[in-house]
Design a protein around this motif. Structure first.
Motif, PDB file in Angstrom:
ATOM      1  N   ASP A 286       0.864  -1.178   0.000  1.00  0.00           N
ATOM      2  CA  ASP A 286       0.000   0.000   0.000  1.00  0.00           C
ATOM      3  C   ASP A 286       0.905   1.233   0.000  1.00  0.00           C
ATOM      4  OD1 ASP A 286      -1.726   2.095   0.517  1.00  0.00           O
ATOM      5  OD2 ASP A 286      -2.881   1.022   2.042  1.00  0.00           O
ATOM      6  N   PRO A 287       0.895   2.022  -1.084  1.00  0.00           N
ATOM      7  CA  PRO A 287       1.809   3.171  -1.157  1.00  0.00           C
ATOM      8  C   PRO A 287       1.574   4.208  -0.071  1.00  0.00           C
ATOM      9  CG  PRO A 287       0.181   3.245  -2.920  1.00  0.00           C
ATOM     10  CD  PRO A 287       0.041   1.913  -2.278  1.00  0.00           C
ATOM     11  N   THR A 288       0.364   4.243   0.483  1.00  0.00           N
ATOM     12  CA  THR A 288       0.065   5.226   1.537  1.00  0.00           C
ATOM     13  C   THR A 288       0.389   4.705   2.927  1.00  0.00           C
ATOM     14  OG1 THR A 288      -2.235   4.476   1.778  1.00  0.00           O
ATOM     15  CG2 THR A 288      -1.790   6.162   0.109  1.00  0.00           C
ATOM     16  N   LYS A 289       0.529   3.369   3.054  1.00  0.00           N
ATOM     17  CA  LYS A 289       0.830   2.750   4.349  1.00  0.00           C
ATOM     18  C   LYS A 289       1.857   1.644   4.121  1.00  0.00           C
ATOM     19  CE  LYS A 289      -3.905   3.633   5.938  1.00  0.00           C
ATOM     20  NZ  LYS A 289      -5.179   3.015   6.362  1.00  0.00           N
ATOM     21  N   PRO A 290       3.129   1.963   4.224  1.00  0.00           N
ATOM     22  CA  PRO A 290       4.200   1.029   3.860  1.00  0.00           C
ATOM     23  C   PRO A 290       4.151  -0.317   4.562  1.00  0.00           C
ATOM     24  CG  PRO A 290       5.066   3.241   4.245  1.00  0.00           C
ATOM     25  CD  PRO A 290       3.640   3.265   4.676  1.00  0.00           C
ATOM     26  N   GLN A 292       1.457  -2.027   5.286  1.00  0.00           N
ATOM     27  CA  GLN A 292       0.255  -2.782   4.955  1.00  0.00           C
ATOM     28  C   GLN A 292       0.256  -3.197   3.484  1.00  0.00           C
ATOM     29  OE1 GLN A 292      -3.366  -0.936   6.325  1.00  0.00           O
ATOM     30  NE2 GLN A 292      -2.487  -0.341   8.281  1.00  0.00           N
ATOM     31  N   SER A 299      -7.728  -3.070   0.956  1.00  0.00           N
ATOM     32  CA  SER A 299      -6.826  -3.158   2.102  1.00  0.00           C
ATOM     33  C   SER A 299      -7.005  -4.492   2.821  1.00  0.00           C
ATOM     34  CB  SER A 299      -7.082  -2.005   3.074  1.00  0.00           C
ATOM     35  OG  SER A 299      -8.377  -2.109   3.646  1.00  0.00           O
TER      36      SER A 299
END
Length: 379
Positions: A286-290, A292, A299
């Motif tokens: 997930d580029p917004t949450k490294p 995850q 998600s």
């Protein structure tokens, strides 16, 4: 200990003394009258004390409901002392008034003292540190123990009929409705606290109590939610293609677009190893949450195996809009009561603290999620 309890002990001693006076054959009339008068006086004092305590309880249950926000200007140290005195069973009239001023809501039908607003906030903060399923489902606060919700089944697929120019508009068929009733059940437990610990008001006791409530709150909510989640029909899958079919075909597009993937440690391990025919991993960062991962843009939420358990060798992979599938009805009334005498507390020199929650969970939309099971036997 309450004033009425102290007076009751005095009455018991006075009656015992009166028995000794009567047993003494040489007792004078003055001695007999004095013993009787003392009992009568204590009985009158007891009635006054009970009325005073009842007034305090009524104020807590009544006047605080008129002001749901915690008043400003409360001395936090005075409040902490008053709250701890209540737990110890040594609450005075002044302590009761401090607690009354700080409570965010009144007592419920069971009686007892509600956790103050600042402590309940601490419980919620601590609960986030545990593996709570609460955030997955839709949470509806309710003010009654029982109730009913009515929903339309597949109502979004019922279209209007075409109307010709000048033609009479026909009646439409009533939709199909179903009633879903909830009934909040009571869940509770007892926390024994050594009285030696209670003697030290600066022993971080409130944090200890909050931590205990947080653990039990999460475990209870998880149990209630999992009972509903496990009632959904389960589909056996063999690999990556079955997962794609569930997302692309089984779920309605409106559900699929808002879906998340919920699994446990074992399930995540299997998903993390899956590759397509071109050698690309199924899970992507997930580029917004490294820290995850995403599965086809959805998600992935991972829970411990001990929370979301395997079915022998079958690991759970739940995909869907779980907030549409399950609703948790929260009575929002966590109550505590304490005793240093009953429930074996006297014999063990402890104060026992009882916590109660009232919850219920219901299935709302059977089609809002798919419960997949991947058999890892022989993998």
């Amino acid at each position: 200990m309450k004033r009425s309890d102290l007076i009751k002990e005095e009455i018991a001693l006075a009656k015992e003394n009166a028995k000794k006076v009567l047993a003494n054959g040489s007792a004078t009339m003055e001695e007999i009258n004095a013993a009787t008068l003392k009992i009568d006086t204590l009985e009158a004092k007891l009635q006054l004390a009970l009325k005073e305590e009842e007034t305090i309880r009524a104020n807590v249950a009544g006047t605080i409901l008129e002001n749901q926000e915690t008043p400003t200007g409360i001395d936090s140290q005075a409040y902490e002392k008053a709250f701890l005195n209540f737990i110890k069973g040594k609450s005075t009239v002044d302590d009761q008034m401090v607690i009354q001023a700080a409570l965010s809501s009144g007592t419920d039908e069971d009686g007892g003292l509600l956790i103050p607003k600042d402590q309940e906030t601490k419980v919620i903060e601590l609960a986030r540190a545990y593996s709570s399923l609460r955030d997955l489902v839709y949470v509806e606060p309710v003010s009654t123990l029982t109730g009913t919700r009515v929903i339309e089944v597949d109502g979004e697929y019922t279209a209007f009929a075409e109307v010709e120019e000048g033609a009479k508009i026909s009646d439409i068929e009533n939709g199909t409705f179903k009633s879903i009733g909830y009934s909040c059940k009571t869940y509770g437990g007892i926390l024994p606290i050594p009285n030696n610990l209670l003697k030290d008001e600066k022993g971080n006791l409130l944090y200890h109590i909050s931590k205990w409530f947080a653990q039990k709150k999460v475990a209870t909510e998880n149990k209630v939610i999992l009972e509903i989640l496990n009632s959904f029909s389960k589909t056996a899958i063999k690999g990556i293609d079955d997962i794609k079919t569930a997302i692309n075909v089984t779920l309605d597009p409106a559900i699929s677009s808002n879906a998340i993937v919920v699994t446990n440690q074992s399930g995540f391990n299997e998903l993390d190893k899956m590759k397509d025919s071109d050698g690309n991993y199924l899970l992507q960062p997930d580029p917004t949450k490294p820290t995850q991962k995403l599965l086809k843009g959805r998600s992935v939420r991972v829970y411990p195996d001990k929370v979301l358990a395997n079915d022998t060798t079958k690991v759970p992979i739940v995909i869907g809009d779980i907030k549409k599938a399950i609703t948790l009805f929260d009575r929002q009334a966590m109550t505590i009561n304490s005793t240093d005498i009953g429930a074996g507390a006297f014999e063990t020199n402890t104060t026992k603290l009882r916590g109660l929650l009232r919850l219920d969970a219901k299935k709302f939309d059977e089609k809002a999620l798919v419960f997949l099971q991947l058999d890892t036997a022989g993998a």
